[in-house]
Write a protein that holds these residues in place. Structure first.
Motif, PDB file in Angstrom:
ATOM      1  N   ASN A   1     -15.192 -51.531 -33.112  1.00 20.64           N
ATOM      2  CA  ASN A   1     -16.320 -51.511 -32.736  1.00 20.64           C
ATOM      3  C   ASN A   1     -17.217 -51.424 -34.088  1.00 20.64           C
ATOM      4  OD1 ASN A   1     -16.295 -51.244 -29.894  1.00 20.64           O
ATOM      5  ND2 ASN A   1     -15.179 -49.262 -30.144  1.00 20.64           N
TER       6      ASN A   1
ATOM      7  N   THR B   1     -22.084 -45.299 -41.004  1.00 22.54           N
ATOM      8  CA  THR B   1     -22.072 -44.062 -40.053  1.00 22.54           C
ATOM      9  C   THR B   1     -22.376 -43.013 -40.555  1.00 22.54           C
ATOM     10  OG1 THR B   1     -20.544 -45.359 -38.751  1.00 22.54           O
ATOM     11  CG2 THR B   1     -21.129 -43.126 -38.067  1.00 22.54           C
TER      12      THR B   1
ATOM     13  N   THR C   1     -11.267 -40.336 -36.181  1.00 23.79           N
ATOM     14  CA  THR C   1     -11.299 -41.023 -34.690  1.00 23.79           C
ATOM     15  C   THR C   1     -10.002 -41.815 -34.348  1.00 23.79           C
ATOM     16  OG1 THR C   1     -12.931 -42.616 -33.849  1.00 23.79           O
ATOM     17  CG2 THR C   1     -12.195 -43.279 -35.999  1.00 23.79           C
TER      18      THR C   1
ATOM     19  N   ASN D   1     -11.440 -46.604 -30.086  1.00 25.69           N
ATOM     20  CA  ASN D   1     -13.067 -46.232 -30.005  1.00 25.69           C
ATOM     21  C   ASN D   1     -13.895 -46.219 -31.232  1.00 25.69           C
ATOM     22  OD1 ASN D   1     -13.069 -45.347 -27.041  1.00 25.69           O
ATOM     23  ND2 ASN D   1     -11.202 -44.229 -27.810  1.00 25.69           N
TER      24      ASN D   1
ATOM     25  N   THR E   1     -18.121 -43.850 -31.609  1.00 24.23           N
ATOM     26  CA  THR E   1     -18.667 -44.089 -30.520  1.00 24.23           C
ATOM     27  C   THR E   1     -18.486 -42.863 -29.556  1.00 24.23           C
ATOM     28  OG1 THR E   1     -16.725 -45.107 -29.134  1.00 24.23           O
ATOM     29  CG2 THR E   1     -18.157 -46.569 -30.462  1.00 24.23           C
ATOM     30  N   SER E   2     -19.443 -43.070 -28.548  1.00 23.86           N
ATOM     31  CA  SER E   2     -19.342 -41.932 -27.405  1.00 23.86           C
ATOM     32  C   SER E   2     -19.683 -42.615 -26.113  1.00 23.86           C
ATOM     33  CB  SER E   2     -20.584 -41.051 -27.828  1.00 23.86           C
ATOM     34  OG  SER E   2     -20.419 -40.298 -28.883  1.00 23.86           O
ATOM     35  N   ASP E   3     -18.828 -41.871 -24.991  1.00 23.60           N
ATOM     36  CA  ASP E   3     -19.486 -42.467 -23.786  1.00 23.60           C
ATOM     37  C   ASP E   3     -19.164 -41.365 -22.726  1.00 23.60           C
ATOM     38  OD1 ASP E   3     -16.729 -41.842 -23.273  1.00 23.60           O
ATOM     39  OD2 ASP E   3     -15.950 -43.764 -23.430  1.00 23.60           O
TER      40      ASP E   3
ATOM     41  N   THR F   1     -17.514 -37.763 -27.238  1.00 24.80           N
ATOM     42  CA  THR F   1     -17.632 -38.479 -28.627  1.00 24.80           C
ATOM     43  C   THR F   1     -16.278 -38.642 -29.292  1.00 24.80           C
ATOM     44  OG1 THR F   1     -19.804 -37.593 -28.825  1.00 24.80           O
ATOM     45  CG2 THR F   1     -18.599 -38.218 -30.883  1.00 24.80           C
TER      46      THR F   1
END
Length: 333
Positions: free
Chosen positions: A107, A120, A175, A179, A182-184, A188
């Motif tokens: 991503n 980031t 991380t 992913n 990112t967060s969903d 996170t």
């Protein structure tokens, strides 16, 4: 680069203890739960650091690899001087492999992992953009199945490859490869910690202070005498004998590879530092060192010592708001 001087603030860490702090961004995914990092070290020492992590996997996915990022000064050449391993009750032990530009994050929009980390997280609150993120990946993968993994990432880094005494905020991020940052709805999937200023001593090079505002900054931080450089004097950092002066000038001495010194200390348009805005109290001059000091083709400037003066040349300010000169060493690394 001794021009980067510690003007304000105090070094917060005095003891070699396990102090954790900084910024934790994660809430439900990968989390850095602590960092054991000494407060100081000497140039050339191998420093052990432990990053404690927790990975409460949610959902149903993977397998993914653990990604780890380490924010350090470029001059330390961390990729060549660092060994990273991990140990987890669930995953066992293993190594973290340095990620090359050939491995792109899923991503990351086409960026490499180090570039994705810098985009980031920036440079972790450091004030000089001469930092780099160094990225690693675990040699084992894990699945997202509702379990929580805990473990430690162990770092052993030989610090100070540039031989500079340094104040710097080191940063850590984790991380997973599936992913990224990112967060969903499940959480996170990353976590960042930036520590208070780490102090490196015992070097014979420049003093490089990434943590504290500086009276003068030379941009770029590293250059050769054939590069244009911009020198900025920041009158907002601390009151100096030049406070209240409206015209400031550069007074500099070049040291050449053939043992010569060349001084340019005149109050003319050549040395005048222009205020960036009418009330900014920040004064700036850009010049090409070879032409500024009028050296010959056979000469190379190795370093520059300098002061900032008033229009009359009767008042000057140097390193640490003293009469000692600022020092800038010309080097590419």
């Amino acid at each position: 680069m001794r021009s980067y001087l510690h003007i304000k603030g105090k070094i917060l860490w005095r003891a070699c203890t396990c102090i954790i702090l900084g910024i934790v961004l994660a809430c439900c995914g990968e989390v850095i739960t602590g960092v054991d990092q000494p407060a100081t070290a000497t140039v050339g020492a191998t420093v052990p650091i432990t990053v404690h992590i927790s990975i409460p996997t949610a959902g149903d996915g993977g397998p993914d690899y653990l990604i780890f990022g380490f924010l350090v000064p470029k001059g330390w050449k961390a990729a060549q001087n660092t060994k990273v391993t991990y140990n987890s009750p669930a995953l066992g032990g293993g190594t973290m492999t340095l990620l090359t530009d050939a491995t792109l994050p899923k991503n990351g929009g086409g960026l490499t992992w180090p570039a994705y980390m810098k985009k980031t997280f920036g440079i972790g609150g450091n004030l000089i953009d001469d930092m780099e993120w160094v990225a690693y990946q675990s040699d084992k993968s894990f699945t997202h199945n509702g379990n929580t993994f805990t473990g430690d990432i162990s770092i052993n880094i030989k610090v100070g490859a540039d031989n500079n005494n340094t104040l710097v905020k080191l940063g850590y991020v984790i991380t997973d490869s599936g992913n990224g940052f990112t967060s969903d709805g499940n959480g996170t999937y990353y976590s960042e910690v930036v520590t208070p200023c780490f102090e490196l001593t015992g070097g014979t090079g420049d003093v490089v202070d990434f943590c504290n505002p500086q009276l003068t900054i030379v941009d770029p931080p590293k250059s050769l005498d054939n590069d244009f450089v911009t020198l900025t004097f920041d009158g907002t950092v601390v009151a100096t004998p030049l406070s209240g002066e409206n015209e400031l000038y550069l007074c500099a001495t070049a040291y050449t590879n053939d043992g010569k010194t060349i001084q340019v200390c005149e109050q003319t348009d050549k040395t005048r530092m222009v205020q960036t805005t009418a009330t900014s109290k920040r004064y700036r001059v850009t010049f090409w060192p070879r032409a500024f000091f009028n050296i010959t083709d056979a000469q190379t400037i190795t370093k520059m010592e300098y002061f900032v003066t008033n229009k009359a040349g009767t008042t000057k300010v140097g390193y640490g708001n003293t009469l000692e000169p600022f020092v800038y060493t010309f080097k590419c690394e």
